[in-house]
Design a protein around this motif. Sequence first.
Motif, mmCIF file in Angstrom:
data_model
loop_
_atom_site.group_PDB
_atom_site.id
_atom_site.type_symbol
_atom_site.label_atom_id
_atom_site.label_comp_id
_atom_site.label_asym_id
_atom_site.label_seq_id
_atom_site.Cartn_x
_atom_site.Cartn_y
_atom_site.Cartn_z
ATOM 1 N N GLU A 3 37.054 -23.611 -10.788
ATOM 2 C CA GLU A 3 35.638 -23.692 -10.436
ATOM 3 C C GLU A 3 35.249 -22.509 -9.574
ATOM 4 O O GLU A 3 34.195 -21.924 -9.733
ATOM 5 C CB GLU A 3 35.350 -24.993 -9.679
ATOM 6 N N ILE A 4 36.142 -22.118 -8.641
ATOM 7 C CA ILE A 4 35.866 -20.982 -7.768
ATOM 8 C C ILE A 4 35.774 -19.714 -8.591
ATOM 9 O O ILE A 4 34.911 -18.876 -8.394
ATOM 10 C CB ILE A 4 36.962 -20.844 -6.689
ATOM 11 N N LYS A 5 36.667 -19.578 -9.582
ATOM 12 C CA LYS A 5 36.638 -18.402 -10.441
ATOM 13 C C LYS A 5 35.324 -18.310 -11.199
ATOM 14 O O LYS A 5 34.715 -17.256 -11.302
ATOM 15 C CB LYS A 5 37.795 -18.472 -11.438
ATOM 16 N N LYS A 6 34.857 -19.447 -11.706
ATOM 17 C CA LYS A 6 33.586 -19.459 -12.425
ATOM 18 C C LYS A 6 32.439 -19.016 -11.528
ATOM 19 O O LYS A 6 31.592 -18.219 -11.905
ATOM 20 C CB LYS A 6 33.353 -20.873 -12.959
ATOM 21 N N GLU A 7 32.454 -19.487 -10.266
ATOM 22 C CA GLU A 7 31.381 -19.145 -9.350
ATOM 23 C C GLU A 7 31.387 -17.651 -9.044
ATOM 24 O O GLU A 7 30.360 -17.000 -9.048
ATOM 25 C CB GLU A 7 31.553 -19.953 -8.068
ATOM 26 N N ILE A 8 32.604 -17.120 -8.804
ATOM 27 C CA ILE A 8 32.715 -15.696 -8.498
ATOM 28 C C ILE A 8 32.264 -14.869 -9.686
ATOM 29 O O ILE A 8 31.571 -13.870 -9.538
ATOM 30 C CB ILE A 8 34.172 -15.356 -8.109
ATOM 31 N N ASN A 9 32.620 -15.263 -10.890
ATOM 32 C CA ASN A 9 32.211 -14.520 -12.075
ATOM 33 C C ASN A 9 30.692 -14.446 -12.199
ATOM 34 O O ASN A 9 30.150 -13.387 -12.488
ATOM 35 C CB ASN A 9 32.794 -15.176 -13.333
ATOM 36 N N LEU A 10 30.035 -15.572 -12.005
ATOM 37 C CA LEU A 10 28.580 -15.582 -12.136
ATOM 38 C C LEU A 10 27.926 -14.673 -11.100
ATOM 39 O O LEU A 10 27.057 -13.865 -11.426
ATOM 40 C CB LEU A 10 28.054 -17.018 -11.989
ATOM 41 N N ASP A 11 28.333 -14.779 -9.855
ATOM 42 C CA ASP A 11 27.727 -13.959 -8.822
ATOM 43 C C ASP A 11 28.074 -12.486 -8.995
ATOM 44 O O ASP A 11 27.244 -11.615 -8.715
ATOM 45 C CB ASP A 11 28.167 -14.437 -7.431
ATOM 46 N N SER A 12 29.275 -12.205 -9.465
ATOM 47 C CA SER A 12 29.638 -10.803 -9.683
ATOM 48 C C SER A 12 28.817 -10.204 -10.829
ATOM 49 O O SER A 12 28.461 -9.026 -10.797
ATOM 50 C CB SER A 12 31.133 -10.691 -9.981
ATOM 51 N N ILE A 13 28.511 -11.020 -11.833
ATOM 52 C CA ILE A 13 27.669 -10.546 -12.944
ATOM 53 C C ILE A 13 26.255 -10.260 -12.441
ATOM 54 O O ILE A 13 25.653 -9.238 -12.790
ATOM 55 C CB ILE A 13 27.648 -11.590 -14.082
ATOM 56 N N LEU A 14 25.730 -11.144 -11.602
ATOM 57 C CA LEU A 14 24.403 -10.910 -11.039
ATOM 58 C C LEU A 14 24.388 -9.654 -10.177
ATOM 59 O O LEU A 14 23.414 -8.899 -10.169
ATOM 60 C CB LEU A 14 23.968 -12.126 -10.205
ATOM 61 N N GLU A 15 25.479 -9.418 -9.442
ATOM 62 C CA GLU A 15 25.572 -8.194 -8.640
ATOM 63 C C GLU A 15 25.622 -6.966 -9.545
ATOM 64 O O GLU A 15 25.006 -5.933 -9.267
ATOM 65 C CB GLU A 15 26.827 -8.240 -7.760
ATOM 66 N N SER A 16 26.368 -7.077 -10.660
ATOM 67 C CA SER A 16 26.488 -5.945 -11.580
ATOM 68 C C SER A 16 25.158 -5.621 -12.255
ATOM 69 O O SER A 16 24.870 -4.460 -12.547
ATOM 70 C CB SER A 16 27.549 -6.253 -12.650
ATOM 71 N N LEU A 17 24.363 -6.645 -12.519
ATOM 72 C CA LEU A 17 23.049 -6.409 -13.122
ATOM 73 C C LEU A 17 22.141 -5.628 -12.183
ATOM 74 O O LEU A 17 21.237 -4.917 -12.628
ATOM 75 C CB LEU A 17 22.389 -7.744 -13.477
ATOM 76 N N GLY A 18 22.404 -5.759 -10.887
ATOM 77 C CA GLY A 18 21.598 -5.028 -9.907
ATOM 78 C C GLY A 18 20.374 -5.814 -9.494
ATOM 79 O O GLY A 18 19.582 -6.217 -10.346
#
Length: 529
Positions: A3-18
Amino acid sequence: MEEIKKEINLDSILESLGPYGRYNLLNYVLLLFPVLLSSFFECGFIFEAQEQSYVCDVNGCEQRFSDTSWQSYAIPYNEKLGKPESCLMYQPNNYTQFQCLPENFTNKTIECDSYVYEDNQSLVKEFNLGCQEWKRALVGTIHNCGMFVAMLFTGAVSDRFGRKVAVGFAAATSLIFGFSRAFSPNYLTYVALHFFEAGFGGGLYPSAYVFIVELVGLKQRVIVSAMCNMTFVIGVVLIALLAWCIDNWRTYILILYTPAVITVIYIWFMNESARWLLSKGKREKAISVLKKAAKINNLDPRKLELESLGDPLLKCENQTVDKKSQLYKAVRSSIIWRRLLICSFLWMTCSLVYYGLSINSVSLSKNRYLSFMLVTLVEIPAYIVVVIVLDKYGRKKTLVTTYITCALTSLLFAFLPRSDYWSIPLYLIGKWAVTLAYSSVYIYVSEVFPTNMRQTLISMCSMAGRIGSLVAPMTPLLSLYHKSMPTVIFAGMCLVSSMLVLMLPETRNMRLPDTIEEAEALSKRRTKN
């Protein structure tokens, strides 16, 4: 752990989008416009049903037009208020030919039968509310009763049907009932439409706010929250400017509500919140939204590793599916329950003090519009400061400091002799402090509740907060008993809130929890630390 991995992935994708790519900038504009409109709808009644000056209509005297010398012997003078009485007059003698002369009146006072109003196009005159101040003050209370009702289902609509559905529904109903109110034939119809407009459309701000916060990652939550708040302030200043220029209350309402048509049209063409889609298990739609965002920002979707949202999400679904409703799970959790009660009281304090200081500000100086704008504009520095202090000093320290500051300035304003040199600065500091607290509470509450229940639980806190805004329009009436009573009440609420904040976890630099278990872990993490 997945679950933690899923959360980090989503937020990292949002960060990558800028956070400031073309996709987010476009969505900021589209969602900040409803925030601007919500300021019109929530605060418009302050000038829509504002206080009006009037005196008794004395037969034979009002026909003297510009000559008002007759008021000195026909109408008693109120030394406390520094103006002629509004509801009393001296009883005339029973002369056959009444000429409005001093000898035509006795020393006995009687109540007026009719009134002469200062503004001929005001709501107070049109509905003949002279000497019925409670009816005028009741407008704000009824409006906030509707806002209270709105909080009962706004969160459920947003969490079940989506963020953009909630925004569109609130904008459409506000437009329908608000626009109709401009054609009210009588007072009862007017207040009924006020209630329905707020009851169905009162969720516009929280729905747009949650939508915009879920567009960004961890580091930008405070900034976009400040953007929402400053947009709201700009809207409130525009209300005062409009009321200053427009005398007719019906025209004023029409101008405030007509722009909602724009939101009702474009909201259905927006993409849904990817975070909400993921919380509902709609993985393919969420990935599609993120791919569109990447293309608009000229990024390669393959580099964002969108497919990594797959397996962890499915496992998360299996772990969180329960026969009992998510709401029941939240209520069953002692941590979430205690957090909900405390956050509700914090919100209620902010609503009461914020709206109370705003409404009472019209009596600070002779020009009610300038006073209101001054007290409103002081909020902008608060929203700038909140971006700095929340991430640097944390949520709890900021809230405790601002609540205590507001309490102290309110007490000083209440008990020290009034002076133009320091009374207004004290009042402005208090408004600045409660604004900073209100902004912090909004951010804080969105961080301590899980995604799959966030809008619902925020709405429950906001619903409790509406108790404060229900009482706020009545606080000017308390000053008739003692001029310091409103600010003393504000100070007491702030002091209690400052102590309750100490019972909550710190959420600085922590990712948004997506499940109730993750939200509970915030308190456990604090205990472990």
